[in-house]
Each structure stands twice: as structure tokens, then as C-alpha cells.
Design a protein around this motif. Structure first.
Motif, short mmCIF file in Angstrom:
data_model
loop_
_atom_site.label_atom_id
_atom_site.label_comp_id
_atom_site.label_asym_id
_atom_site.label_seq_id
_atom_site.Cartn_x
_atom_site.Cartn_y
_atom_site.Cartn_z
N LEU A 120 36.99 28.96 42.27
CA LEU A 120 38.37 28.23 43.05
C LEU A 120 38.76 29.25 44.21
CD1 LEU A 120 40.14 27.44 39.65
CD2 LEU A 120 39.14 26.02 41.37
N PRO A 121 39.38 28.70 45.24
CA PRO A 121 39.94 29.30 46.40
C PRO A 121 40.79 30.30 46.09
CG PRO A 121 40.02 27.06 46.52
CD PRO A 121 39.76 27.16 45.27
N LEU A 122 40.59 31.41 46.72
CA LEU A 122 41.47 32.65 46.58
C LEU A 122 42.84 32.49 47.03
CD1 LEU A 122 41.35 35.71 45.80
CD2 LEU A 122 41.13 36.32 48.20
N GLY A 123 43.86 32.78 46.14
CA GLY A 123 45.39 32.57 46.87
C GLY A 123 45.96 31.22 46.28
N GLU A 124 45.20 30.46 45.73
CA GLU A 124 45.84 29.20 45.49
C GLU A 124 46.55 29.19 44.08
OE1 GLU A 124 43.12 25.82 47.95
OE2 GLU A 124 43.23 25.73 45.60
N GLU A 125 47.49 28.11 43.62
CA GLU A 125 48.12 28.17 42.48
C GLU A 125 47.36 27.10 41.69
OE1 GLU A 125 52.36 29.80 42.18
OE2 GLU A 125 52.23 27.75 43.12
N TRP A 126 47.16 27.61 40.27
CA TRP A 126 46.54 26.36 39.54
C TRP A 126 47.01 26.88 37.96
CZ3 TRP A 126 41.77 23.32 40.22
CH2 TRP A 126 41.47 23.30 41.40
N LEU A 127 47.10 25.59 37.41
CA LEU A 127 47.74 25.77 35.87
C LEU A 127 46.57 26.39 35.03
CD1 LEU A 127 49.64 25.08 33.87
CD2 LEU A 127 48.83 22.81 33.54
N ALA A 128 46.94 27.46 34.34
CA ALA A 128 45.85 27.93 33.59
C ALA A 128 46.40 27.66 32.07
CB ALA A 128 45.68 29.47 33.74
N VAL A 129 45.37 27.23 31.35
CA VAL A 129 45.54 26.97 29.92
C VAL A 129 44.45 27.67 29.22
CG1 VAL A 129 46.01 25.12 27.86
CG2 VAL A 129 46.42 24.60 30.35
N ARG A 130 44.94 28.67 28.24
CA ARG A 130 43.90 29.45 27.58
C ARG A 130 44.15 29.42 26.13
NH1 ARG A 130 45.13 32.88 32.20
NH2 ARG A 130 43.46 33.45 33.51
N GLY A 131 43.09 29.31 25.16
CA GLY A 131 43.04 29.41 23.95
C GLY A 131 41.72 29.31 23.21
N TYR A 132 41.58 29.19 21.92
CA TYR A 132 40.61 29.00 21.11
C TYR A 132 40.21 27.78 20.55
CZ TYR A 132 40.29 34.10 22.34
OH TYR A 132 40.11 35.59 22.77
#
Length: 245
Positions: A120-132
Motif C-alpha cells: 500500500l502507498p506510504l503515508g495513506e490512511e487505511w482501516l486496519a482490523v486485526r485478530g485471530y
């Protein structure tokens, strides 16, 4: 409406009409304005309007017939994708109902490390969803799952606590877009201490990382998914046939 020079004008028109269809401005069964009316509204050529309408047809949002105009269509489910390479465990994780437990759900800025891992492009804002993901009855997770969702579609984050399956169908339904390409890469990694603890393996254990990039019909990356499987909980299978020539 002001059209930015950074994008093709027909994409801007298509995105505006797509949002209005999804928001109910033009309900199912209604007709869109004529090409002439759209040309006047957006101050664009007939060619631009026709290209925008073609995009909407590609996303199964409208149908067009000569002398009958363009009608908003009932959106059909499009959850089947052909793949050249299939990860059996990754597909079974959904088929057997592996529960996704969310540990974090927040906007992040793509730094150097995330840019290298996701493309993904450096410096952009994205929604990050992390889990297992964990199958019923198993003590250890099937994999760690990380979703990186385009800021344009970040509203799906509010629905994920009640959703256990893939995210991209939610994006398609909520925003009226179509995922037309899924690019997959698989690489070998060594688990960090933090990742190993979450996967319940020893630090430094070998793992396989599967990255999928989901692209819309507008050529926009909607989502990047990274699944990390311990090597003993992952099986990759593919069949090759000789091509007669």
C-alpha cells in the motif's frame, strides 16, 4: 460538482451516480436521467456519460436498453471467484465457520513496514482490523488475519463485530462496487515473539503468509488481507495439467 483533474472524468461521474444509487436517490426499478440530462448536470461530453454508465453496468447496478433508457437493477450476489491457486486451509477457515476474534479496529497511517508488507502507498490512511481465526474446539488459532480497508470503504468497520465471513461482500453491498480481481501472494516468514505468542507457537517458528489484494472495477484497491498460518496448520494444494499444443 467539481471534477478533479487527477481522475478520469467518467470515473468521477460513475462514483457520484453509484453513491446515489446505493443511498436510494435512484431506487431499484427507477430510471436514471437521460444521457443529455447527465451531460448537462456534470458538464461533460456524451462519451464521458456513456463510459460512466458502462461502469455502472459492469457493477451490475443498472441495465440499459435502446430507447428504454437506463434502469437501476436489483443487485445480484457475486461471491464466486475463479482462482489459479487455491489454499485449502484458507478456504476451509470460512467453510468450517472459524470464528474471527477482533483485537484491534482503527485507522492507521501506512508506514515503511506496512508498505513493504502490504504494497500500500506510504503515508495513506487505511482501516486496519486485526485478530485471530479459531475453529471450534481447537486450542490454537488457525491463523492471524489482518484486513487493511480503503478509507473510502472504512464504514464497514462498524459491522464487523457481528460479521464472521469475508469483508469484501460487505464492501460490494454497501458501496455498490464490484471486486473484479483478487491477486494472491504466498511467502515464508519467521514468526516474531509477539506473533508467535498469538499463534501459540515458539518464537522463530516458520509460518506462511498469504496476502490478497482486492481491486474494484474502477482499478481501486478496496482491501488487502494478510493471513499468517503456522507451517503445521497450513496446506497448499494445486493441480497442473499439460497443455496440448
Amino acid at each position: 460538482m467539481t471534477l478533479t483533474p487527477a481522475d478520469h472524468r467518467y470515473l468521477q461521474v460513475a462514483r457520484t451516480l453509484r453513491k446515489e444509487i446505493v443511498d436510494g436517490v435512484y431506487p431499484v426499478g427507477s430510471q436514471l436521467p437521460t444521457e443529455h440530462e447527465l451531460c448537462e448536470r456534470f458538464e461533460v461530453s456524451r462519451y464521458t456519460v456513456r463510459e460512466a454508465l458502462r461502469r455502472l453496468r459492469d457493477d451490475n447496478l443498472v441495465t440499459s436498453r435502446p430507447r428504454a433508457g437506463t434502469t437501476v437493477a436489483q443487485r445480484a450476489a457475486t461471491n464466486t471467484y475463479a482462482q489459479d491457486v487455491v489454499s485449502i486451509n484458507d478456504l476451509l477457515a470460512f467453510a468450517t465457520g472459524a470464528q474471527f476474534t477482533i483485537e484491534s479496529n482503527a485507522m492507521v497511517t501506512i508506514d515503511n513496514q506496512l508498505a513493504q508488507r502490504t504494497g500500500l502507498p506510504l503515508g495513506e490512511e487505511w482501516l486496519a482490523v486485526r485478530g485471530y481465526r479459531q475453529a471450534d474446539g481447537d486450542a490454537a488459532p488457525v491463523c492471524r488475519t489482518e484486513y487493511f480497508i480503503n478509507r473510502s470503504f472504512a464504514a464497514v468497520g462498524r459491522l464487523l463485530q457481528r460479521h464472521s465471513g469475508p469483508i469484501f461482500p460487505l464492501i460490494e453491498d454497501l458501496f455498490g462496487v464490484s471486486i473484479v480481481e483478487v491477486h494472491q501472494e504466498i511467502s515464508a516468514i519467521v514468526t516474531s515473539a509477539e506473533l508467535a505468542a498469538g499463534l501459540k507457537v515458539g518464537a522463530g517458528t516458520a509460518a506462511l503468509q498469504m496476502q490478497r489484494t482486492y481491486t474494484t472495477s474502477d482499478g481501486e484497491i478496496a482491501q488487502v488481507t494478510v493471513n499468517t498460518h503456522p507451517s503445521d496448520r497450513f496446506r497448499h494444494s494445486m493441480t497442473m495439467r499439460r497443455v496440448k499444443g
